[in-house]
Structure formats: C-alpha cells, structure tokens
Scaffold this motif. Structure first.
Motif, PDB file in Angstrom:
ATOM      1  N   LEU A  30       0.832  -1.206   0.000  1.00 16.67           N
ATOM      2  CA  LEU A  30       0.000   0.000   0.000  1.00 16.67           C
ATOM      3  C   LEU A  30       0.868   1.257   0.000  1.00 16.67           C
ATOM      4  O   LEU A  30       0.544   2.248  -0.671  1.00 16.67           O
ATOM      5  CB  LEU A  30      -0.923   0.004   1.229  1.00 16.67           C
ATOM      6  N   ILE A  31       1.965   1.232   0.749  1.00 19.41           N
ATOM      7  CA  ILE A  31       2.862   2.389   0.773  1.00 19.41           C
ATOM      8  C   ILE A  31       3.459   2.630  -0.611  1.00 19.41           C
ATOM      9  O   ILE A  31       3.602   3.777  -1.063  1.00 19.41           O
ATOM     10  CB  ILE A  31       3.983   2.164   1.812  1.00 19.41           C
ATOM     11  N   GLN A  32       3.776   1.540  -1.311  1.00 17.17           N
ATOM     12  CA  GLN A  32       4.412   1.689  -2.620  1.00 17.17           C
ATOM     13  C   GLN A  32       3.489   2.316  -3.654  1.00 17.17           C
ATOM     14  O   GLN A  32       3.935   3.066  -4.524  1.00 17.17           O
ATOM     15  CB  GLN A  32       4.889   0.311  -3.121  1.00 17.17           C
ATOM     16  N   ILE A  33       2.187   2.010  -3.572  1.00 12.65           N
ATOM     17  CA  ILE A  33       1.261   2.541  -4.579  1.00 12.65           C
ATOM     18  C   ILE A  33       0.577   3.816  -4.128  1.00 12.65           C
ATOM     19  O   ILE A  33      -0.151   4.443  -4.899  1.00 12.65           O
ATOM     20  CB  ILE A  33       0.190   1.492  -4.940  1.00 12.65           C
ATOM     21  N   ALA A  34       0.804   4.230  -2.880  1.00 12.27           N
ATOM     22  CA  ALA A  34       0.173   5.448  -2.373  1.00 12.27           C
ATOM     23  C   ALA A  34       0.796   6.663  -3.044  1.00 12.27           C
ATOM     24  O   ALA A  34       1.998   6.696  -3.316  1.00 12.27           O
ATOM     25  CB  ALA A  34       0.332   5.532  -0.856  1.00 12.27           C
ATOM     26  N   PRO A  35       0.003   7.696  -3.359  1.00 14.73           N
ATOM     27  CA  PRO A  35       0.556   8.913  -3.958  1.00 14.73           C
ATOM     28  C   PRO A  35       1.512   9.617  -3.003  1.00 14.73           C
ATOM     29  O   PRO A  35       1.468   9.414  -1.789  1.00 14.73           O
ATOM     30  CB  PRO A  35      -0.691   9.763  -4.231  1.00 14.73           C
ATOM     31  N   ALA A  36       2.377  10.450  -3.563  1.00 16.14           N
ATOM     32  CA  ALA A  36       3.392  11.122  -2.758  1.00 16.14           C
ATOM     33  C   ALA A  36       2.780  12.033  -1.705  1.00 16.14           C
ATOM     34  O   ALA A  36       3.358  12.248  -0.638  1.00 16.14           O
ATOM     35  CB  ALA A  36       4.313  11.922  -3.673  1.00 16.14           C
ATOM     36  N   SER A  37       1.592  12.551  -1.994  1.00 16.17           N
ATOM     37  CA  SER A  37       0.939  13.468  -1.048  1.00 16.17           C
ATOM     38  C   SER A  37       0.371  12.734   0.175  1.00 16.17           C
ATOM     39  O   SER A  37       0.021  13.361   1.167  1.00 16.17           O
ATOM     40  CB  SER A  37      -0.184  14.222  -1.749  1.00 16.17           C
ATOM     41  N   CYS A  38       0.284  11.423   0.069  1.00 18.85           N
ATOM     42  CA  CYS A  38      -0.263  10.626   1.177  1.00 18.85           C
ATOM     43  C   CYS A  38       0.875  10.211   2.105  1.00 18.85           C
ATOM     44  O   CYS A  38       1.703   9.368   1.744  1.00 18.85           O
ATOM     45  CB  CYS A  38      -0.980   9.393   0.627  1.00 18.85           C
ATOM     46  N   SER A  39       0.928  10.811   3.274  1.00 22.61           N
ATOM     47  CA  SER A  39       2.058  10.588   4.195  1.00 22.61           C
ATOM     48  C   SER A  39       1.756   9.434   5.141  1.00 22.61           C
ATOM     49  O   SER A  39       1.468   9.626   6.319  1.00 22.61           O
ATOM     50  CB  SER A  39       2.351  11.859   4.991  1.00 22.61           C
ATOM     51  N   LEU A  40       1.821   8.210   4.621  1.00 21.83           N
ATOM     52  CA  LEU A  40       1.646   7.040   5.466  1.00 21.83           C
ATOM     53  C   LEU A  40       2.918   6.781   6.265  1.00 21.83           C
ATOM     54  O   LEU A  40       4.023   6.985   5.760  1.00 21.83           O
ATOM     55  CB  LEU A  40       1.320   5.812   4.606  1.00 21.83           C
ATOM     56  N   PRO A  41       2.794   6.330   7.516  1.00 24.35           N
ATOM     57  CA  PRO A  41       3.991   6.023   8.298  1.00 24.35           C
ATOM     58  C   PRO A  41       4.788   4.894   7.644  1.00 24.35           C
ATOM     59  O   PRO A  41       4.241   4.002   7.004  1.00 24.35           O
ATOM     60  CB  PRO A  41       3.424   5.574   9.652  1.00 24.35           C
ATOM     61  N   LYS A  42       6.105   4.959   7.817  1.00 24.04           N
ATOM     62  CA  LYS A  42       6.966   3.926   7.268  1.00 24.04           C
ATOM     63  C   LYS A  42       6.731   2.605   7.999  1.00 24.04           C
ATOM     64  O   LYS A  42       6.386   2.577   9.183  1.00 24.04           O
ATOM     65  CB  LYS A  42       8.432   4.332   7.393  1.00 24.04           C
ATOM     66  N   LEU A  43       6.933   1.510   7.265  1.00 20.09           N
ATOM     67  CA  LEU A  43       6.671   0.195   7.835  1.00 20.09           C
ATOM     68  C   LEU A  43       7.561  -0.080   9.041  1.00 20.09           C
ATOM     69  O   LEU A  43       7.120  -0.685  10.028  1.00 20.09           O
ATOM     70  CB  LEU A  43       6.864  -0.879   6.766  1.00 20.09           C
ATOM     71  N   HIS A  44       8.807   0.371   8.997  1.00 19.43           N
ATOM     72  CA  HIS A  44       9.714   0.053  10.095  1.00 19.43           C
ATOM     73  C   HIS A  44       9.262   0.726  11.394  1.00 19.43           C
ATOM     74  O   HIS A  44       9.473   0.192  12.485  1.00 19.43           O
ATOM     75  CB  HIS A  44      11.147   0.457   9.736  1.00 19.43           C
ATOM     76  N   THR A  45       8.626   1.907  11.279  1.00 21.87           N
ATOM     77  CA  THR A  45       8.134   2.569  12.494  1.00 21.87           C
ATOM     78  C   THR A  45       6.920   1.834  13.061  1.00 21.87           C
ATOM     79  O   THR A  45       6.736   1.764  14.279  1.00 21.87           O
ATOM     80  CB  THR A  45       7.760   4.023  12.192  1.00 21.87           C
TER      81      THR A  45
END
Length: 550
Positions: free
Chosen positions: A57-72
């Motif tokens: 989901l993070i990979q396909i999310a647009p740049a404007s969508c600030s999803l938390p990083k998986l490692h966090t």
C-alpha cells in the motif's frame, strides 16, 4: 586538509537530509507522529492486515499521502509487545498455553481511567474454540460489565489461552492460576488502584458445559446435570413445584456442599430414587470458590440449544410423516418441504444421513449447524413459512408452530434491559405454559415430551428468573462478546501468527487492541430509508441471484 573538511561537511549534510522525520525511529518521534503510527497499527490489528500488505500500500500510495513507514509500525508493535509481554507467562501443565495475571490486568485497566469508579462488576468466562483441524483453544476472558460493551470484542479481554481440549483435566491443570485469582478476587471483594479501594463483584458466566466442568459436575446427559439444583432429569419438567423449590435447600446446590462433596439429600420425589453414595452428579471438586448465586448462564447459548431441540423436533416429525407415506428415501417429500421453508427464510440449510463407523447409513438425519443470527431469523420467520405448507402433520401443526412463536416471545423478553417484579412473574407464567405444552405434545408429536426437557429448558424456567431478580437482567451475561472474541482469536491465529508461539500471539494481539482501542474510528450513522427492503426484500433478491457454480 581542505579536501577532508569538504568531505566531512558533505557527509554531515547527507546525514541531516536522510534523518528527516520520515526516517526517525519510533523512540525519536513526537507524540503526534506516534499517534499516527498507533492508529495505523490499530487498523492492521483490527483487520488482521499483514506487513506485506501494508508495504505494498505504501508503494502505490501517492506522494501526497504521508503514510507512516513500515519500520516505524514494526517498532511500535515491538514496543507494545514488550510492555504486554512482561505480564505473560506459560501456563502450568502439559498443554501449550499462555496467561496473564487477572488481578494485574483489572488493576491496570482501572488505573488508565480518568475517573476510577467506586465499584465494578467483573465477569469471567471461558469457552472452547476450534482454531484448525488439529488445534483447539480454550480461551478465558474477562469484562467489566458496567463500564464496557460486554457484547463486543472490545469489552472482552483475553487473559489465558490453552491449546488443548475443553475438559476438566485441562481446566484443572493448565488454568489453576486463573481460578486461584478468580477465587481470591471473589473473596477479597476489592482491588486497590492508585491507593484507592475499588469494590469488586465477581461473576462467573458461560454455557452449561463450561459451568459444569468448573463446578466439577457431570455432563448434560447425567441424571443430575443442573448447576444450581440437584433435581433428577426425570423431574426437570415439573412445574407443579413452587418457584423457590429449585432455589432453596435442600434441593438447591451450594458451594459449601460442592467443596466438601457432602450434599444434603433431598426427597426422592425431587431428586430421583435414593442411591447409596449419591453425589448428585458431582465428579470432582470445583475449581473456583465463589457463591453459586454469582454463577450465571449465558443467554446466547440458552437460545442456541433450545432452538436446536425445536429444529430437531421438526425433522423428527417430517421423517415420521415420510415413513408413514412409505418414502423410498430417508429425506422424503415432507423433509424436503421443511428444508425449502427454512431456505425461504434466507438461511442456508441442508440435511443428510449420518454414517456409521464403517461408512454405512445409520438411518438418522443430521442437519446444518446454524449460527446465532440464522437461528434468530428462523424463530421470527419459520412459523409463517411452514404454516399450510404441508410439511407438518395437520393435526399438530398449529401446536408445534405455537411452540416456536411462544419461545421467540420468551427469548425477546429475556433480552430486556429492565424488569419489574410483575414482568418477571408474567415471564415465569409464560415459560411454565410453554413447558407444559412441550410435555403434552409428547403424546401426539415426535420429539416432544417430558424426557426431552433439557438442562437448558429447565434452567430457563427455574433459574433464569432468579438471576434476573438478583442482577436486574440476563442480557448483560450474553455470550455474544465471548463468541466474537473467539472469532478474533481464530483470525489472529490464522493470519497474524507464525504458529511458533500461537497462544502468546493471541494474547499479544488482544493486548495491543485493548491498549489502542481509543484509536477506534467512530462509525457514521446510517439511516435506512426503506425498512422493508432491509428486512425482507434483500433476502428475496439474494435468493433469486443466479449461482454460477450450480
């Protein structure tokens, strides 16, 4: 020298750029950033989403969508697991399992509240749940009845999970620490939270199988199977006794009698013929020590088991009619009409012949095991579908269908939140009339009669009114929340565990959801404009939908 300085300057520039807020560790983040990560982890745990799914989901999310990083998110999970894991330990005995301290869990939960209540009621329940073909978990939960949603998984918290059969031996060896804590809580009648004493009323709830096991009693097929009285199974139907006959000595059980295994002997007319050394169904010592007045039946299983009896009675009657009509198949035309009527209610239902150990036919029919919502649908709609359908005997059809409609009214009344003394008395009279008809129908309709009065039917009439008078209602002891918690445990086991430490994984998953429950999104209210569509038309449209696989 100048080149070295330039190199060091460039190195520190690169480090500063790549240690922005996006690459900070969980410990370095602000409270606002941590809250966003906790919300993400809560959603993943709520719907059993995997790390691989979130990464994609993070990979396909647009740049404007600030999803938390998986490692966090992983760091947040590890942080919570470390906090919860401090209170998790292995259960004793030969079975694999993990447990938390009940007293610590209740104290911690009350301590997190802004306003600590002066009194709480704690219900402890236990149920067996099949996880897979090879594994069966015994799950112990608790809920704070006056504070939480007791019919939801959010209000039922797992404190022990054992990978083993739901038997007395398992409960005695693997869960002895839990029962010690329950008994201590019942004896102390209080816990200390931040220096403040909180009064506690401990209640043990569940289905009759669990209650019988924890009290050291025999199974439901025994001569003395009731958890609250010593009545013989041949007298469970007797409504001629006054209401307090089953709740007062000498017929009533007491925890003192169970602990000493020296019961007071009632008369033969109440408890059956005298028998030397009769323990009235007691096989072992009870695992808990609290008054039997604080042991309550689960309202959900009450409905499930009685509905099973009524459904089985319908099948017995249709099979008898098919036999009279000399049908060549075990499931003849009358049985097929019954299946059609049940399917017309929007419930998937089928019957088949049971087989013997050698694979040959047994001459008996078995039917689909229905879930709670499906059985409620049948109670409301099946009598109308069967009336005049020809599936039942015309001479007894009205009486048989009246048993269904009357029990539906009884169950609806049992689910009320408040009762007056007059309403409880009226409910008792309605249940007495229902059981009388149940017994009288035994002379004309297969499946009914005095011998078919089960422990659940007996408890409904002779012990549920007493529980309602003592606690205000029966609805608060429903098993909906416990069953949904079992479903959550099954999902966690299948989707969030690598099976290396499966029981502990269930406890960690449940603990994380409890800690992060304040992040749960408040659902928007939806107003149904066409009530008829949602109650009837939607079922009809689904029934008419074409099936590609058939």
């Amino acid at each position: 020298m100048d080149g070295a300085i330039v190199y060091l300057f460039f190195f520190f520039f690169v480090v500063c750029v790549f240690t922005s807020s996006e690459n900070k560790s969980y410990d370095e983040m602000t409270d606002g950033e941590r809250e966003q990560i906790e919300k993400t982890l809560f959603v993943l745990d709520q719907f059993c989403g995997s790390d691989v799914l979130y990464h994609e989901l993070i990979q396909i999310a647009p740049a404007s969508c600030s999803l938390p990083k998986l490692h966090t998110v992983k760091e947040c999970r590890s942080h919570l697991n470390a906090t919860i894991g401090k209170d998790i330990e292995k259960v004793p005995g030969p079975h694999a399992g993990a447990q938390r301290n009940l007293l610590h869990a209740i104290t911690a939960q009350l301590g997190d509240m802004d306003d600590i209540p002066p009194k709480v009621r704690v219900r402890v329940s236990c149920d067996g749940a099949r996880m897979s073909r090879k594994s069966n978990f015994v799950i112990v939960t608790y809920s704070l009845l006056d504070i939480e949603q007791y019919s939801s998984p959010k209000g039922n918290h797992v404190i022990a999970v054992v990978n083993g059969p739901e038997s007395y031996a398992t409960l005695e060896t693997s869960l002895k620490d839990v029962w010690f804590q329950v008994s201590k809580l019942a004896a102390d009648k209080k816990v200390v939270v931040k220096g403040k004493e909180v009064a506690v009323e401990t209640i043990l709830g569940g289905d009759l199988k669990f209650l019988g096991l924890v009290l050291g009693l025999s199974a439901a097929t025994a001569h003395h199977a009731c958890c609250w009285c010593k009545v013989h199974k041949d007298h469970r139907w007797n409504v001629d006794f006054p209401s307090n006959k089953y709740t007062d000595p000498p017929l009533a059980r007491s925890m003192g009698e169970l602990q000493t295994q020296n019961p007071v002997v009632p008369s033969a007319a109440e408890a059956g013929p005298p028998k030397r050394g009769n323990k009235f169904g007691q096989k072992a010592k009870p695992l808990v020590n609290l008054p039997l007045e604080q042991v309550v039946i689960d309202e959900l299983h009450l409905m499930l088991r009685i509905t099973d009896v009524l459904t089985d009675n319908l099948l017995q009657q249709t099979m008898w009619l098919d036999k009279q009509a000399k049908s060549k198949t075990l499931a003849g035309p009358h049985t097929e009409m019954l299946v059609t009527a049940i399917s017309a209610c929007g419930v998937s239902f089928s019957v088949w012949e049971k087989t013997n150990a050698d694979g040959s036919g047994s001459g008996r029919l078995d039917f689909t095991s229905l879930m709670g919502p499906d059985k409620k649908i049948l109670l409301q709609n099946l009598p109308e579908k069967l009336e005049g359908s020809g599936a039942l005997n015309a001479d007894t059809e009205n009486d048989v269908l009246l048993m269904w409609t009357t029990f539906n009214d009884i169950y609806a009344n049992l689910g009320k939140e408040e009762f007056t003394d007059g309403e409880i008395t009226q409910l008792e009279e309605k249940m007495k009339t229902w059981i009388k008809r149940f017994c009288e129908l035994g002379f004309t309709a297969p499946g009914f009669g005095k011998k078919r009065v089960t422990p659940y039917i007996h408890a409904m009439l002779f012990h549920c009114p007493d529980i309602i008078r003592r606690f205000g209602n029966l609805k608060q002891f429903t098993g909906n929340g416990v069953e949904k918690t079992n479903d959550e445990a099954r999902r966690s086991h299948m989707q969030k565990s690598n099976k290396w430490d499966a029981c502990a994984d269930v406890l960690l998953h449940s603990g994380r959801r409890q800690i992060l429950s304040h992040h749960c999104r408040e659902k928007r209210k939806y107003k149904k404009k066409d009530e008829e569509y949602w109650t009837a038309n939607i079922k009809e449209s689904r029934r008419k939908r074409k099936r590609i696989s058939r």
